[in-house]
Design a protein around this motif. Structure first.
Motif, mmCIF file in Angstrom:
data_model
loop_
_atom_site.group_PDB
_atom_site.id
_atom_site.type_symbol
_atom_site.label_atom_id
_atom_site.label_comp_id
_atom_site.label_asym_id
_atom_site.label_seq_id
_atom_site.Cartn_x
_atom_site.Cartn_y
_atom_site.Cartn_z
ATOM 1 N N UNK A 131 0.811 -1.045 0.000
ATOM 2 C CA UNK A 131 0.164 0.038 -0.542
ATOM 3 C C UNK A 131 0.732 1.267 -0.196
ATOM 4 N N UNK A 132 0.660 1.985 -0.821
ATOM 5 C CA UNK A 132 1.545 3.309 -1.582
ATOM 6 C C UNK A 132 0.810 4.509 -0.613
ATOM 7 N N UNK A 133 1.329 4.444 0.921
ATOM 8 C CA UNK A 133 0.676 5.853 1.439
ATOM 9 C C UNK A 133 1.243 6.730 1.890
ATOM 10 N N UNK A 134 2.661 7.263 1.145
ATOM 11 C CA UNK A 134 3.310 8.357 0.806
ATOM 12 C C UNK A 134 3.324 8.585 -0.291
ATOM 13 N N UNK A 135 2.041 9.589 0.025
ATOM 14 C CA UNK A 135 1.253 10.398 -1.057
ATOM 15 C C UNK A 135 2.030 11.480 -1.642
ATOM 16 N N UNK A 136 3.229 11.515 -0.567
ATOM 17 C CA UNK A 136 3.405 13.088 -0.470
ATOM 18 C C UNK A 136 4.522 13.553 -2.061
ATOM 19 N N UNK A 137 5.346 12.164 -1.775
ATOM 20 C CA UNK A 137 5.860 12.207 -3.162
ATOM 21 C C UNK A 137 5.580 11.275 -4.522
ATOM 22 N N UNK A 156 -2.035 -0.950 -4.269
ATOM 23 C CA UNK A 156 -3.107 -0.546 -3.816
ATOM 24 C C UNK A 156 -2.028 1.271 -3.889
ATOM 25 N N UNK A 157 -2.661 2.154 -5.013
ATOM 26 C CA UNK A 157 -2.317 3.686 -4.734
ATOM 27 C C UNK A 157 -3.268 4.542 -5.565
ATOM 28 N N UNK A 170 -8.780 2.138 1.299
ATOM 29 C CA UNK A 170 -9.093 1.120 0.113
ATOM 30 C C UNK A 170 -8.014 0.038 0.065
ATOM 31 N N UNK A 171 -6.991 0.108 0.290
ATOM 32 C CA UNK A 171 -5.702 -1.755 0.677
ATOM 33 C C UNK A 171 -6.737 -2.408 1.902
ATOM 34 N N UNK A 172 -7.031 -1.208 2.738
ATOM 35 C CA UNK A 172 -7.752 -2.783 3.846
ATOM 36 C C UNK A 172 -8.511 -3.923 3.753
#
Ligand code: GDP
Length: 298
Positions: A131-137, A156-157, A170-172
């Motif tokens: 799960x790509x929860x670093x949505x900052x970069x 999931x991103x 979303x990922x969960x």
């Protein structure tokens, strides 16, 4: 083995001194012990810890009437083993979701470790989702995409700038619907904005608690061994705002600063559970204190 290879630089630093001592066999030399002490400090064990270790070593040498490298090595091994304690493995629950939440400052090796972990658990036959929860970069999302392909794990991103907690939600949902065994979440690590970062982590944790009730969750703090003594400050900093279940110590291969594992064990925030020893997909080892100690000394 891999630990031995990964810790070559740290071991060489310490071993150089021990070899010096061996040459002096029977002619014990205070100056040589001082060099050994200095090499332990340079490996980033922390000056106060090294003081204690050396005092205990000297007492041991006196009591045993020994001053040879073999004895010194054995004494140090025993002391390091005691500090590092037992091997602690993360146990996953069967037939239910498990979550690894990776946190840490930028550049520590979170994304890389997510990929390596995905690979490791896929190899064990687990169904793994990233799960790509670093949505900052944007680069972080792209990088995780590459790792998910390498590991063969589902990703999931969302787009850059989206709410990290929403991506986690979303990922969960997806992981639960498809009965995944393990969800590995990569998070952002911009420490210069500590308050926001901690709020973001809080929000992610609330989503996990609500949406993944019953899942076993491990919050894993990723620490870069190259940061040496700064790594300790980071560990303390993060754990004060976000309880940590385990540490992932990365880049042990990159420097002679492997002694930082000893310093981290001493501050006792959470056990080191994985060690990064390279950039490849197989270069993340379950942290085994015995193997580590053996790799640290000749
Ligand atoms: P993040 O910002 O915390 O997600 O960090 P990244 O996963 O992007 O890693 C930053 C850099 O460190 C990358 O160039 C990685 O290849 C490198 N890296 C991560 N772990 C290790 C390791 O165990 N050993 C080495 N040598 N490099 C590593």
């Amino acid at each position: 083995d891999k630990f031995k290879a990964g810790l070559t630089k740290t071991r060489n630093l310490i071993t150089a001194q021990l070899q010096g001592i061996k040459l002096q066999l029977g002619k014990f030399d205070e100056a040589k012990l001082e060099e050994l002490e200095y090499s332990l400090i340079r490996s980033d064990m922390g000056a106060a810890n090294v003081d204690e270790i050396m005092a205990s070593l000297k007492a041991g040498m006196k009591a045993a009437g020994r001053d040879d490298a073999e004895f010194i090595c054995q004494n140090l091994q025993e002391q390091f083993s005691k500090i590092l304690g037992e091997k602690k493995e993360l146990s996953l629950q069967e037939n239910n979701l498990n979550i690894f939440l990776l946190i840490g400052v930028n550049g520590a090796g979170k994304t890389t470790s997510c990929g390596k972990l995905a690979h490791q658990y896929m190899e064990k036959g687990k169904q793994v989702m990233l799960c790509a929860a670093d949505t900052f970069r944007a680069a972080a999302i792209e990088q995780l995409q590459v790792w998910s392909e390498r590991a063969g794990a589902k990703l999931i991103s969302q787009t850059i700038g989206s709410d990290p907690a929403a991506v986690v939600y979303d990922a969960i949902s997806s992981a639960k619907a498809r009965n995944y065994d393990l969800l590995i979440i990569d998070t952002a690590g911009r420490l210069h904005n500590k308050k926001n970062l901690m709020q973001e982590l809080d929000k992610i944790k609330r989503v996990i608690a609500k949406e993944a009730a019953g899942a076993r969750v491990y919050t894993l703090l990723v620490i870069d061994a190259l940061n040496g003594q700064n790594a300790l400050a980071q560990a303390v900093n993060f754990s004060e705002t976000c309880p940590v279940d385990g540490l992932i110590l990365t880049k042990l291969d990159g420097s002679g600063k492997g002694g930082v594992a000893i310093a981290l064990a001493k501050i006792n925030i959470a056990p080191i559970v994985f060690a990064g020893v390279g950039e490849g997909i197989d270069d993340l080892l379950t942290f085994d204190p015995q193997a580590f100690v053996k790799a640290l000394l000749p």
